[in-house]
Design a protein around this motif. Structure first.
Motif, mmCIF file in Angstrom:
data_model
loop_
_atom_site.group_PDB
_atom_site.id
_atom_site.type_symbol
_atom_site.label_atom_id
_atom_site.label_comp_id
_atom_site.label_asym_id
_atom_site.label_seq_id
_atom_site.Cartn_x
_atom_site.Cartn_y
_atom_site.Cartn_z
ATOM 1 N N GLU A 38 2.460 11.618 -5.026
ATOM 2 C CA GLU A 38 2.966 10.752 -3.960
ATOM 3 C C GLU A 38 1.844 10.483 -2.965
ATOM 4 N N VAL A 39 1.598 9.204 -2.684
ATOM 5 C CA VAL A 39 0.538 8.810 -1.758
ATOM 6 C C VAL A 39 1.123 7.896 -0.676
ATOM 7 N N ILE A 40 0.336 7.633 0.349
ATOM 8 C CA ILE A 40 0.720 6.642 1.357
ATOM 9 C C ILE A 40 -0.135 5.400 1.155
ATOM 10 N N ARG A 41 0.535 4.270 0.949
ATOM 11 C CA ARG A 41 -0.139 2.986 0.842
ATOM 12 C C ARG A 41 0.706 1.930 1.558
ATOM 13 N N ASP A 42 0.086 1.205 2.462
ATOM 14 C CA ASP A 42 0.790 0.154 3.201
ATOM 15 C C ASP A 42 2.032 0.709 3.892
ATOM 16 N N TYR A 43 1.921 1.935 4.382
ATOM 17 C CA TYR A 43 2.960 2.576 5.200
ATOM 18 C C TYR A 43 4.238 2.850 4.416
ATOM 19 N N ARG A 44 4.103 2.938 3.101
ATOM 20 C CA ARG A 44 5.152 3.402 2.199
ATOM 21 C C ARG A 44 4.575 4.507 1.313
ATOM 22 N N THR A 45 5.421 5.083 0.465
ATOM 23 C CA THR A 45 4.939 6.189 -0.370
ATOM 24 C C THR A 45 5.226 5.936 -1.852
ATOM 25 N N PRO A 46 4.392 5.164 -2.529
ATOM 26 C CA PRO A 46 4.546 5.027 -3.978
ATOM 27 C C PRO A 46 4.208 6.335 -4.682
ATOM 28 N N VAL A 47 4.715 6.480 -5.906
ATOM 29 C CA VAL A 47 4.380 7.625 -6.744
ATOM 30 C C VAL A 47 3.559 7.112 -7.924
ATOM 31 N N ILE A 48 2.379 7.703 -8.099
ATOM 32 C CA ILE A 48 1.473 7.302 -9.176
ATOM 33 C C ILE A 48 1.465 8.408 -10.238
ATOM 34 N N PHE A 49 1.582 8.004 -11.488
ATOM 35 C CA PHE A 49 1.641 8.953 -12.603
ATOM 36 C C PHE A 49 0.326 8.918 -13.389
ATOM 37 N N LEU A 62 8.032 2.812 -3.969
ATOM 38 C CA LEU A 62 9.125 3.430 -3.218
ATOM 39 C C LEU A 62 8.868 3.305 -1.722
ATOM 40 N N GLU A 63 9.936 3.425 -0.927
ATOM 41 C CA GLU A 63 9.800 3.314 0.525
ATOM 42 C C GLU A 63 9.284 4.611 1.144
ATOM 43 N N ASN A 64 10.027 5.702 0.943
ATOM 44 C CA ASN A 64 9.622 6.983 1.529
ATOM 45 C C ASN A 64 10.216 8.110 0.696
ATOM 46 N N GLY A 151 0.309 11.614 16.334
ATOM 47 C CA GLY A 151 -0.345 12.905 16.461
ATOM 48 C C GLY A 151 -0.035 13.856 15.328
ATOM 49 N N PHE A 152 -0.817 14.932 15.242
ATOM 50 C CA PHE A 152 -0.574 16.063 14.346
ATOM 51 C C PHE A 152 -0.510 15.668 12.870
ATOM 52 N N ARG A 153 -1.168 14.589 12.506
ATOM 53 C CA ARG A 153 -1.205 14.115 11.114
ATOM 54 C C ARG A 153 0.179 13.738 10.590
ATOM 55 N N ILE A 154 1.124 13.468 11.477
ATOM 56 C CA ILE A 154 2.485 13.134 11.044
ATOM 57 C C ILE A 154 2.596 11.622 10.840
ATOM 58 N N PRO A 155 2.817 11.172 9.604
ATOM 59 C CA PRO A 155 2.976 9.732 9.372
ATOM 60 C C PRO A 155 4.388 9.272 9.730
ATOM 61 N N ILE A 156 4.491 8.120 10.323
ATOM 62 C CA ILE A 156 5.795 7.532 10.648
ATOM 63 C C ILE A 156 6.110 6.518 9.548
ATOM 64 N N LEU A 157 7.036 6.874 8.689
ATOM 65 C CA LEU A 157 7.355 6.098 7.498
ATOM 66 C C LEU A 157 8.804 5.628 7.547
ATOM 67 N N PRO A 158 9.190 4.688 6.669
ATOM 68 C CA PRO A 158 10.587 4.257 6.642
ATOM 69 C C PRO A 158 11.511 5.449 6.419
ATOM 70 N N GLY A 159 12.567 5.522 7.182
ATOM 71 C CA GLY A 159 13.456 6.664 7.008
ATOM 72 C C GLY A 159 14.741 6.518 7.780
ATOM 73 N N HIS A 160 15.724 7.271 7.330
ATOM 74 C CA HIS A 160 17.031 7.252 7.974
ATOM 75 C C HIS A 160 17.044 8.319 9.067
ATOM 76 N N ASN A 161 16.126 8.152 10.008
ATOM 77 C CA ASN A 161 15.973 9.087 11.113
ATOM 78 C C ASN A 161 16.893 8.686 12.251
ATOM 79 N N ILE A 162 17.464 9.679 12.962
ATOM 80 C CA ILE A 162 18.426 9.361 14.017
ATOM 81 C C ILE A 162 17.806 8.493 15.101
ATOM 82 N N ILE A 163 16.523 8.704 15.403
ATOM 83 C CA ILE A 163 15.874 7.898 16.437
ATOM 84 C C ILE A 163 15.744 6.454 15.978
ATOM 85 N N HIS A 164 15.411 6.265 14.703
ATOM 86 C CA HIS A 164 15.256 4.911 14.182
ATOM 87 C C HIS A 164 16.603 4.237 13.940
#
Length: 364
Positions: A38-49, A62-64, A151-164
């Motif tokens: 799983e990598v981060i590309r264009d602010y999403r997380t595709p899975v490469i095999f 994939l989105e996240n 901060g803290f190396r935390i990526p902000i990605l698409p997600g069903h987060n309560i804040i979002h």
């Protein structure tokens, strides 16, 4: 490294460097005949095999991805997005025919709660390209909530987060979820550009998004929690006239004493040591508590009295000092920790937050 496969009853010896990637790698899982990454590309997380010789054989957009695990030649993936609470996917690999996919379970938002998601790119002050997700249901929102962390190396990605996924869109608000330096969306260098003596780059990035929204004549509510609370506190000190109101949650606000409170000493590698001269002046120059001034926008600060990660004293003394300067600052103290677990406390916290936003927009 080595991997024992039950099906073939043998140990496969993999090279120390099986693959190389210029993209941030989040996690990996090994099947009998494949390695999924799983990598981060264009602010999403595709899975490469990859096959076991390191050759790319498949990619899943994939989105996240929040979880993935393999069994034999089957990979199970749990995915989330802004409009999907979760989706469980099964990828089956047959070396003779390739991959086949099926969805085991999927729970989406109700149709009335679906938001449009747009990618927004702007140029920052240092000519850096910045990205944000714009979540909206209306072409004429009553305000845009500009949300950030950085901060803290935390990526902000698409997600069903309560804040979002607060019911903001139903109330007529749009949300701009920003990807700032300090995270890991574009790799470790992206993180380093927003830490230690580069921390002000994060505030610059966030302020560019505030100016972007203001350029369209929109109302701006800045919002962030924890390290994001530091972000919002510093921003309203820098550009108070561009922010209509601010929401600061469970915040780090005293940058000269943060390391003496609870687990703050573990953040020195991110912020710098206030006891060392090379960091003290820099920290003092942006510390929200030490740079409060009259004329700040209306602000809602919330914290938890049982927060054992970020000491509630940050919020309490910030509010007291800001009020003493004549600023309109509201304080809500919940009987919770850094993350609110029970639904009743969460509903109470966000009911106050939403009421504040509604009143703030009406006043302006």
């Amino acid at each position: 490294m080595s991997w024992y496969t039950k099906k073939k009853n043998e140990t496969i010896i993999l090279p120390d460097s099986m693959i190389r990637s210029d993209l941030p790698i989040i996690k990996a899982s090994l099947g009998i005949d494949f390695l999924s990454v799983e990598v981060i590309r264009d602010y999403r997380t595709p899975v490469i095999f990859y096959d076991l010789k390191g050759r790319k054989i498949h990619e899943k957009t994939l989105e996240n991805v929040i979880l993935m695990d393999s069994k034999d030649n089957v990979l199970y993936i749990a995915e989330t997005s802004f409009n999907t609470r979760y989706k469980i996917i099964r990828e089956v690999y047959d070396p003779s025919i390739g991959f086949s996919t099926n969805i085991i379970e999927e729970i989406k938002e109700d149709k009335e709660d679906q938001v449009k998601v747009k990618d927004v790119y702007i140029k920052g002050e240092d000519n850096v390209t910045l990205h944000a997700f714009l979540l909206t249901k209306s072409d004429r929102p009553k305000a845009v909530v500009v949300y950030g962390y950085g901060g803290f190396r935390i990526p902000i990605l698409p997600g069903h987060n309560i804040i979002h996924r607060l019911p903001l869109s139903r109330l007529g608000f749009s949300i701009l979820v920003t990807n700032l330096r300090g995270g890991n969306e574009n790799g470790e260098e992206w993180h380093r550009q927003g830490m230690l003596l580069n921390k002000k780059n994060v505030f610059k990035d966030f302020e560019e998004f505030v100016r972007f929204v203001k350029g369209f004549g929109g109302k701006v509510i800045t919002m962030g929690s924890s390290n994001g609370g530091l972000l919002v506190g510093a921003t309203i000190n820098d550009i108070p006239n561009l922010v209509d109101c601010a929401v600061i949650g469970h915040p780090v606000l005293d940058m000269l004493r943060y390391h003496k409170l609870y687990v703050g000493k573990y953040w020195i590698s991110e912020y710098g040591d206030p006891d060392k001269p090379e960091f003290r002046d820099y920290l003092a120059s942006y510390s929200p508590y030490h740079n409060i001034k009259p004329g700040l926008p209306n602000t809602f600060v919330y914290t938890g009295i049982s927060d054992d990660r970020v000491h509630p004293g940050h919020a309490l003394k910030y509010v007291a000092k800001s009020r003493s300067m004549g600023n309109n600052v509201l304080l809500f103290v919940n009987d919770t920790g850094h993350a609110v677990a029970d639904p009743e406390s969460l509903a109470l916290e966000y009911s106050y937050l939403l009421a504040f936003m509604e009143e703030c927009v009406k006043e302006r």
